[in-house]
Scaffold this motif. Sequence first.
Motif, short mmCIF file in Angstrom:
data_model
loop_
_atom_site.label_atom_id
_atom_site.label_comp_id
_atom_site.label_asym_id
_atom_site.label_seq_id
_atom_site.Cartn_x
_atom_site.Cartn_y
_atom_site.Cartn_z
N TYR A 10 67.42 27.99 -11.07
CA TYR A 10 68.20 26.81 -11.47
C TYR A 10 67.33 25.80 -12.21
CZ TYR A 10 70.34 22.22 -11.08
OH TYR A 10 70.80 20.98 -11.37
N SER A 41 67.32 26.28 -15.72
CA SER A 41 68.65 26.22 -16.29
C SER A 41 68.84 25.01 -17.20
CB SER A 41 69.68 26.17 -15.15
OG SER A 41 70.96 25.87 -15.64
N THR A 42 69.72 25.15 -18.18
CA THR A 42 70.05 24.03 -19.05
C THR A 42 70.72 22.91 -18.27
OG1 THR A 42 71.12 23.45 -21.16
CG2 THR A 42 72.33 24.94 -19.70
N HIS A 43 71.36 23.23 -17.14
CA HIS A 43 71.97 22.22 -16.30
C HIS A 43 70.92 21.34 -15.61
CE1 HIS A 43 76.13 24.34 -15.73
NE2 HIS A 43 76.03 23.68 -16.86
N GLU A 84 69.63 16.74 -14.38
CA GLU A 84 69.43 16.39 -12.97
C GLU A 84 69.36 14.88 -12.78
OE1 GLU A 84 69.20 17.54 -9.11
OE2 GLU A 84 68.67 19.08 -10.56
N PHE A 93 73.25 15.70 -11.84
CA PHE A 93 73.66 17.10 -11.72
C PHE A 93 72.85 17.79 -10.64
CE2 PHE A 93 74.75 21.39 -12.55
CZ PHE A 93 75.90 21.37 -13.32
N LYS A 146 77.51 19.62 -7.64
CA LYS A 146 78.44 19.51 -8.76
C LYS A 146 79.27 20.79 -8.91
CE LYS A 146 77.59 15.37 -10.24
NZ LYS A 146 78.61 14.33 -10.19
N CYS A 147 78.69 21.90 -8.44
CA CYS A 147 79.41 23.18 -8.51
C CYS A 147 79.87 23.65 -7.13
CB CYS A 147 78.50 24.26 -9.12
SG CYS A 147 78.05 23.96 -10.83
N CYS A 199 83.23 26.47 -13.36
CA CYS A 199 82.78 26.04 -14.69
C CYS A 199 83.82 25.16 -15.37
CB CYS A 199 82.48 27.25 -15.56
SG CYS A 199 81.28 28.40 -14.86
N HIS A 214 84.04 21.73 -17.71
CA HIS A 214 84.10 22.09 -19.13
C HIS A 214 85.51 22.07 -19.72
CE1 HIS A 214 79.88 23.01 -19.88
NE2 HIS A 214 79.84 23.49 -18.64
N THR A 228 77.30 13.88 -19.76
CA THR A 228 76.83 13.98 -21.14
C THR A 228 77.61 13.04 -22.05
OG1 THR A 228 76.50 15.51 -23.00
CG2 THR A 228 78.40 15.91 -21.59
#
Length: 332
Positions: free
Chosen positions: A140, A143-145, A149, A153, A157-158, A185, A189, A199
């Motif tokens: 993680y 990860s781009t996520h 942070e 994030f 969040k998931c 997701c 999104h 974002t």
Amino acid sequence: MVRISILLTLINFITLSSAGSPLPDAVNDKVQDTASFVSPFSAANDRCFKCHGQDKYEYTNETLGKQVKDIMCSERIIHKKEFYSSNHKSFSCTDCHSDEYAKFPHSGKLRMEQKYICIDCHGGDEKFAKYHFEEIDSEYRKSTHFKMENDGFTCWKCHNPHTYKISVRTSDNLKETIAYDNAICLNCHSDFSRFQLLTDKAEMDIIKEHDWLPNQTTHFANVRCIECHTKINNNIPVAHQIRPKEEAVRLCNECHSQNSILMASLYKFESKEKRRDGFFNGIILNASYVIGANRNAYLNLISLIIFVIVLIVIVVHISFRIKNKTNSTKVK
């Protein structure tokens, strides 16, 4: 309209508040009966559920000397039934939240309380070693996520800590698994108000972004987002390294081939013995056939043998024709 309907179906198919990913290692685990479960902390937890377990709450304003009713913020509602069906059902609310929450009204400074994440409890615990939480955390962090942070994030969040529940992925509930995981997701999104919390990017149109994908509706209904948007790691149950969109899978043969990435992710739970009739990746397409995906080693060998025999017959036939022609020439 059909494609949009598919997306909406995926979002509504599974309750997003219980977002989580199935762990294939749990296939042989005994299914727990949550209907008869009684928490040892039920009395203490009920003090919290009195307000947080419903859409509205009521309290006595001692300053004004009257009863006050108000609407509970949707983000603060924890449904009691879902909590006692989750993996954390045996916990007390104050195991994770400050004891100060036992007092009402709550102190405003508690809003700034640091929240635990998965690795805080599960890291280094031998009971959970088979789930490789440490490696999940490591993946993680690549990860781009993880880059978001600082903007809030985290795991939660998931995966909602109050309703997170491991489900066993099997051939019978695969469609449910796909919808469940994709809903995680799509929770952000396809919901711009949530997306904006993390974002400043412009609103994204999921359908338009995937216009290049052939049979888009079929793909959305039968493949998880993470199949194309994560880097596969065979050591962990579910991939957590979300890649930038520029690195997402776009080539058909990455899935529709003998070495399909789907066999290392979505169908990881299926052992080779269960793949019917010896076909490679036959499970992916069921009755359908795509060149390179449905392959059988025995049929390949038989085809090769037949080809060689036919080639030999042709060579022998040509040899006899040449020989007969030569003999005829000599006789003349």
